[in-house]
Design a protein around this motif. Structure first.
Motif, PDB file in Angstrom:
ATOM      1  N   ASP A 332      19.064  74.455  73.425  1.00  0.00           N
ATOM      2  CA  ASP A 332      17.542  74.321  73.337  1.00  0.00           C
ATOM      3  C   ASP A 332      17.188  73.595  74.655  1.00  0.00           C
ATOM      4  O   ASP A 332      15.984  73.761  75.092  1.00  0.00           O
ATOM      5  N   LEU A 333      17.896  72.974  75.513  1.00  0.00           N
ATOM      6  CA  LEU A 333      17.627  72.327  76.882  1.00  0.00           C
ATOM      7  C   LEU A 333      18.063  72.972  77.908  1.00  0.00           C
ATOM      8  O   LEU A 333      17.737  72.753  79.040  1.00  0.00           O
ATOM      9  N   LEU A 334      18.908  74.044  77.736  1.00  0.00           N
ATOM     10  CA  LEU A 334      19.650  74.529  78.754  1.00  0.00           C
ATOM     11  C   LEU A 334      18.703  75.898  79.088  1.00  0.00           C
ATOM     12  O   LEU A 334      18.666  77.027  78.686  1.00  0.00           O
ATOM     13  N   ASP A 335      17.859  75.344  80.154  1.00  0.00           N
ATOM     14  CA  ASP A 335      16.964  76.598  80.526  1.00  0.00           C
ATOM     15  C   ASP A 335      17.005  77.065  81.995  1.00  0.00           C
ATOM     16  O   ASP A 335      16.933  76.495  82.863  1.00  0.00           O
ATOM     17  N   THR A 336      17.427  78.146  82.079  1.00  0.00           N
ATOM     18  CA  THR A 336      17.984  78.937  83.285  1.00  0.00           C
ATOM     19  C   THR A 336      16.996  80.146  83.496  1.00  0.00           C
ATOM     20  O   THR A 336      17.200  81.204  84.152  1.00  0.00           O
ATOM     21  N   GLY A 337      15.892  80.328  82.604  1.00  0.00           N
ATOM     22  CA  GLY A 337      14.855  81.215  82.415  1.00  0.00           C
ATOM     23  C   GLY A 337      15.579  82.699  82.372  1.00  0.00           C
ATOM     24  O   GLY A 337      16.213  82.713  81.164  1.00  0.00           O
ATOM     25  N   ASP A 338      15.252  83.765  82.828  1.00  0.00           N
ATOM     26  CA  ASP A 338      15.682  85.026  82.682  1.00  0.00           C
ATOM     27  C   ASP A 338      17.105  85.317  83.604  1.00  0.00           C
ATOM     28  O   ASP A 338      17.570  86.402  83.548  1.00  0.00           O
ATOM     29  N   ALA A 339      17.551  84.005  84.286  1.00  0.00           N
ATOM     30  CA  ALA A 339      18.645  84.138  85.394  1.00  0.00           C
ATOM     31  C   ALA A 339      19.793  84.861  84.489  1.00  0.00           C
ATOM     32  O   ALA A 339      20.197  84.248  83.537  1.00  0.00           O
ATOM     33  N   ASP A 340      20.774  85.638  85.124  1.00  0.00           N
ATOM     34  CA  ASP A 340      22.052  86.040  84.806  1.00  0.00           C
ATOM     35  C   ASP A 340      23.058  84.746  85.108  1.00  0.00           C
ATOM     36  O   ASP A 340      23.507  84.611  86.307  1.00  0.00           O
ATOM     37  N   VAL A 341      23.420  83.951  84.260  1.00  0.00           N
ATOM     38  CA  VAL A 341      24.177  82.834  84.348  1.00  0.00           C
ATOM     39  C   VAL A 341      25.638  83.057  83.646  1.00  0.00           C
ATOM     40  O   VAL A 341      25.759  83.468  82.619  1.00  0.00           O
ATOM     41  N   ARG A 342      26.711  82.948  84.242  1.00  0.00           N
ATOM     42  CA  ARG A 342      28.056  83.125  83.807  1.00  0.00           C
ATOM     43  C   ARG A 342      29.055  82.077  83.894  1.00  0.00           C
ATOM     44  O   ARG A 342      28.725  81.396  84.987  1.00  0.00           O
ATOM     45  N   THR A 343      29.596  81.468  82.854  1.00  0.00           N
ATOM     46  CA  THR A 343      30.530  80.264  82.725  1.00  0.00           C
ATOM     47  C   THR A 343      31.529  80.441  83.269  1.00  0.00           C
ATOM     48  O   THR A 343      32.527  81.524  82.860  1.00  0.00           O
ATOM     49  N   ILE A 344      32.256  79.802  84.381  1.00  0.00           N
ATOM     50  CA  ILE A 344      33.510  79.888  84.769  1.00  0.00           C
ATOM     51  C   ILE A 344      34.708  79.347  83.688  1.00  0.00           C
ATOM     52  O   ILE A 344      34.392  78.442  83.277  1.00  0.00           O
ATOM     53  N   ASN A 345      35.425  80.280  83.617  1.00  0.00           N
ATOM     54  CA  ASN A 345      36.550  79.859  82.728  1.00  0.00           C
ATOM     55  C   ASN A 345      37.546  78.854  83.601  1.00  0.00           C
ATOM     56  O   ASN A 345      38.270  79.097  84.221  1.00  0.00           O
ATOM     57  N   VAL A 346      37.493  77.464  83.025  1.00  0.00           N
ATOM     58  CA  VAL A 346      38.197  76.510  83.956  1.00  0.00           C
ATOM     59  C   VAL A 346      39.630  76.699  83.632  1.00  0.00           C
ATOM     60  O   VAL A 346      40.514  76.571  84.852  1.00  0.00           O
ATOM     61  N   ALA A 347      40.212  76.981  82.373  1.00  0.00           N
ATOM     62  CA  ALA A 347      41.512  77.338  82.461  1.00  0.00           C
ATOM     63  C   ALA A 347      42.223  78.408  83.341  1.00  0.00           C
ATOM     64  O   ALA A 347      43.277  78.368  83.884  1.00  0.00           O
ATOM     65  N   GLU A 348      41.520  79.398  83.248  1.00  0.00           N
ATOM     66  CA  GLU A 348      41.792  80.568  84.048  1.00  0.00           C
ATOM     67  C   GLU A 348      41.825  80.175  85.550  1.00  0.00           C
ATOM     68  O   GLU A 348      42.727  80.631  86.301  1.00  0.00           O
ATOM     69  N   TYR A 349      40.808  79.463  85.946  1.00  0.00           N
ATOM     70  CA  TYR A 349      40.786  79.156  87.334  1.00  0.00           C
ATOM     71  C   TYR A 349      41.931  78.174  87.474  1.00  0.00           C
ATOM     72  O   TYR A 349      42.469  78.302  88.774  1.00  0.00           O
ATOM     73  N   LEU A 350      42.006  77.198  86.947  1.00  0.00           N
ATOM     74  CA  LEU A 350      43.358  76.312  87.171  1.00  0.00           C
ATOM     75  C   LEU A 350      44.695  76.920  87.346  1.00  0.00           C
ATOM     76  O   LEU A 350      45.374  76.693  88.046  1.00  0.00           O
ATOM     77  N   ALA A 351      44.746  77.952  86.730  1.00  0.00           N
ATOM     78  CA  ALA A 351      46.129  78.767  86.542  1.00  0.00           C
ATOM     79  C   ALA A 351      46.132  79.526  88.203  1.00  0.00           C
ATOM     80  O   ALA A 351      47.361  79.683  88.407  1.00  0.00           O
ATOM     81  N   GLU A 352      44.997  79.685  88.542  1.00  0.00           N
ATOM     82  CA  GLU A 352      44.938  80.466  89.790  1.00  0.00           C
ATOM     83  C   GLU A 352      44.833  79.546  90.908  1.00  0.00           C
ATOM     84  O   GLU A 352      44.324  80.206  92.171  1.00  0.00           O
ATOM     85  N   GLN A 353      44.585  78.473  90.881  1.00  0.00           N
ATOM     86  CA  GLN A 353      43.882  77.358  91.641  1.00  0.00           C
ATOM     87  C   GLN A 353      44.475  77.334  92.974  1.00  0.00           C
ATOM     88  O   GLN A 353      43.950  77.492  94.315  1.00  0.00           O
ATOM     89  N   GLU A 354      46.035  77.268  93.166  1.00  0.00           N
ATOM     90  CA  GLU A 354      46.972  77.134  94.262  1.00  0.00           C
ATOM     91  C   GLU A 354      46.413  78.356  95.396  1.00  0.00           C
ATOM     92  O   GLU A 354      46.404  78.445  96.395  1.00  0.00           O
ATOM     93  N   GLU A 355      46.432  79.520  94.504  1.00  0.00           N
ATOM     94  CA  GLU A 355      46.406  81.014  95.290  1.00  0.00           C
ATOM     95  C   GLU A 355      44.844  81.026  95.935  1.00  0.00           C
ATOM     96  O   GLU A 355      44.692  81.317  97.178  1.00  0.00           O
ATOM     97  N   TRP A 356      43.935  80.608  95.192  1.00  0.00           N
ATOM     98  CA  TRP A 356      42.449  80.773  95.719  1.00  0.00           C
ATOM     99  C   TRP A 356      42.211  79.581  96.781  1.00  0.00           C
ATOM    100  O   TRP A 356      41.300  79.822  97.474  1.00  0.00           O
ATOM    101  N   THR A 357      42.716  78.378  96.572  1.00  0.00           N
ATOM    102  CA  THR A 357      42.568  77.478  97.506  1.00  0.00           C
ATOM    103  C   THR A 357      43.090  77.796  98.744  1.00  0.00           C
ATOM    104  O   THR A 357      42.296  77.568 100.039  1.00  0.00           O
TER     105      THR A 357
END
Length: 372
Positions: A332-357
Motif C-alpha cells: 500500500d506504500l509502494l507507489d511507482t504509478g503506472d510504471a512497469d517495474v520488474r523485480t530482479i530475482n536475486v538467487a538467479e542473479y547470484l548464480a550467474e554473478q561471476e559471468e556477468w561481473t
C-alpha cells in the motif's frame, strides 16, 4: 559455494582465525551466549503466535520480548540516521531497546559468516542488501520465518528465509538544468545516442542492472545477443564509470554529468526534495527493482524480540522508511504509478554473478573509468 563467492568470503575468515581475534569484539556484553540461545527459539515463538494477528499478536510478542530482557541486536547496512530513527521509534512503541551494528552490506555479511564459523551468536536480526541476504540464507545462517504480514508486501518480497523490507529501484536520471523537458531519454536505446558522449555516468558495480536490461533487450525487445552487446558498447562509449551512487548523484546535481544510467529512485527523490535539479520521471521503462531485506539470525539469543522487530519493520516501520525516501516493500506504500517495474530475482542473479561481473568489467573498456 561457487568459486566467486568463496573468493569474497574466505579471506576475512582466514584472517580472523589466524589472528585469533574474537568475531565480535564490539558486541554488547552478554550477547552470543549458548545458554541464552537454548532458552527459547524463534520456531517456538512463532508456534506460540499461531492464530494471533494484529494488536493481539503484537502485544504477546512484546510480553515475550520483555521476559527475555527487552533488548534486540540488529545488524544492518541502513544509513545511520535512518537506522537511528527506526531504532528510536521501535523502542518508543514497544519498550524494547535496539543494540545496533551498522556497516556496509558486505561487512554485515562477512561478520555473520565469521560468527557462524566461530560458533558465536551475536545477531538477533539481520537487515541488509538482497544479494547478501541471499548468500546468508544459502549458507544456513538464517532461520525460517513466516508471518501474516508478508501477505501485505509487494510482489517478490519473500525469498527463502528472508523477506523484503525495501527496494532499490534503478532509474535513468538527469539534471533538469542541462536536459530540457522532452529531451531526456525515452528508452534504454537512447543512452547510446552520440549526443550524450561525455555526459553520461554509469556505476562501476551495477552488474545486476546491466544483466537485467540486457536480458530485457534480448528477451522482450527481440534483439540478438550481438545487437544487445553492441548497444551496450555504444552506451559505454558515452560514459564515465564511477564508484558509488552517492558520488555520481552528487556529480549529477553539480552538473558534471547530464545523465546517470542507474541511480536509485529514492536518492534522486531525496535530492529533488532538497531543491536539486534532478528527475527520473517520466521513467525509462521497464524499471528494475532489487529487494533488500530482513531475516532472523540462526540461534538468535532473543528470538521473541527478533520476531517483534522483524514484524514491526514489515508493518509500522515501513512508514519510517518512506518518510526517509526509502522505497518500502509494503504494497500500500509502494507507489511507482503506472510504471512497469520488474523485480530482479536475486538467487538467479547470484548464480550467474561471476559471468556477468566479468562481462560488465569488459564493457568498461569502451568508456572511461574514473580514478578513485
Amino acid at each position: 559455494m561457487n568459486k566467486f563467492r568463496a573468493a569474497i568470503l574466505l579471506a576475512p575468515m582466514l584472517l580472523l582465525l589466524a589472528c585469533g581475534a574474537p568475531p565480535t569484539a564490539s558486541a554488547p556484553e552478554g550477547e552470543g551466549s549458548e545458554a541464552a540461545a537454548e532458552e527459547a527459539t524463534a520456531e517456538a515463538v512463532l508456534a506460540e503466535l499461531e492464530g494471533l494477528d494484529g494488536d493481539a499478536r503484537r502485544e504477546r510478542l512484546i510480553e515475550l520480548a520483555v521476559e527475555e530482557g527487552a533488548t534486540v541486536t540488529l545488524y544492518s547496512s541502513l544509513n545511520a540516521p535512518i537506522l537511528d530513527s527506526v531504532a528510536d521509534v521501535f523502542e518508543e512503541e514497544t519498550g524494547v531497546a535496539v543494540d545496533q551494528y551498522r556497516a556496509s552490506s558486505e561487512a554485515v555479511r562477512d561478520r555473520i559468516l565469521q560468527e557462524a564459523q566461530a560458533g558465536f551468536r551475536g545477531a538477533d536480526v539481520i537487515e541488509t542488501n538482497g544479494p547478501e541476504m541471499q548468500i546468508l540464507d544459502e549458507e544456513g545462517t538464517l532461520q525460517p520465518f513466516t508471518s501474516p504480514l508478508q501477505e501485505d508486501l509487494g510482489e517478490g518480497s519473500v525469498a527463502g528465509n528472508w523477506t523484503a523490507t525495501r527496494f532499490n529501484i534503478f532509474v535513468v536520471a538527469w539534471n533538469t538544468d542541462l536536459v530540457a523537458e522532452g529531451e531526456q531519454p525515452q528508452t534504454y536505446e537512447d543512452l547510446a545516442d552520440p549526443q550524450w558522449e561525455g555526459q553520461l555516468a554509469m556505476e562501476i558495480a551495477d552488474v545486476e542492472w546491466y544483466r537485467a536490461v540486457w536480458q530485457y533487450l534480448v528477451e522482450d525487445q527481440g534483439m540478438s545477443e550481438e545487437e544487445a552487446d553492441e548497444l551496450f558498447e555504444q552506451i559505454a562509449s558515452n560514459a564515465t564509470f564511477l564508484s558509488g551512487h552517492t558520488t555520481f548523484r552528487q556529480l549529477l546535481v553539480a552538473g558534471e554529468y547530464s545523465l546517470v544510467a542507474s541511480d536509485y529512485s529514492y536518492g534522486i527523490d531525496a535530492a529533488a526534495d532538497e531543491g536539486a535539479p534532478v528527475a527520473w520521471e517520466p521513467p525509462v521503462e521497464p524499471l528494475f527493482a532489487r529487494a533488500n531485506g530482513i531475516g532472523l539470525a540462526n540461534g538468535a539469543p532473543n528470538p521473541a524480540a527478533a520476531v517483534l522487530l522483524t514484524e514491526w519493520l514489515l508493518s509500522d516501520g515501513q512508514d519510517i522508511l518512506l518518510e526517509n525516501f526509502i522505497t518500502p516493500a509494503r504494497a500500500d506504500l509502494l507507489d511507482t504509478g503506472d510504471a512497469d517495474v520488474r523485480t530482479i530475482n536475486v538467487a538467479e542473479y547470484l548464480a550467474e554473478q561471476e559471468e556477468w561481473t566479468q562481462r560488465y568489467e569488459e564493457l568498461q573498456q569502451f568508456g572511461e573509468v574514473a580514478e578513485d
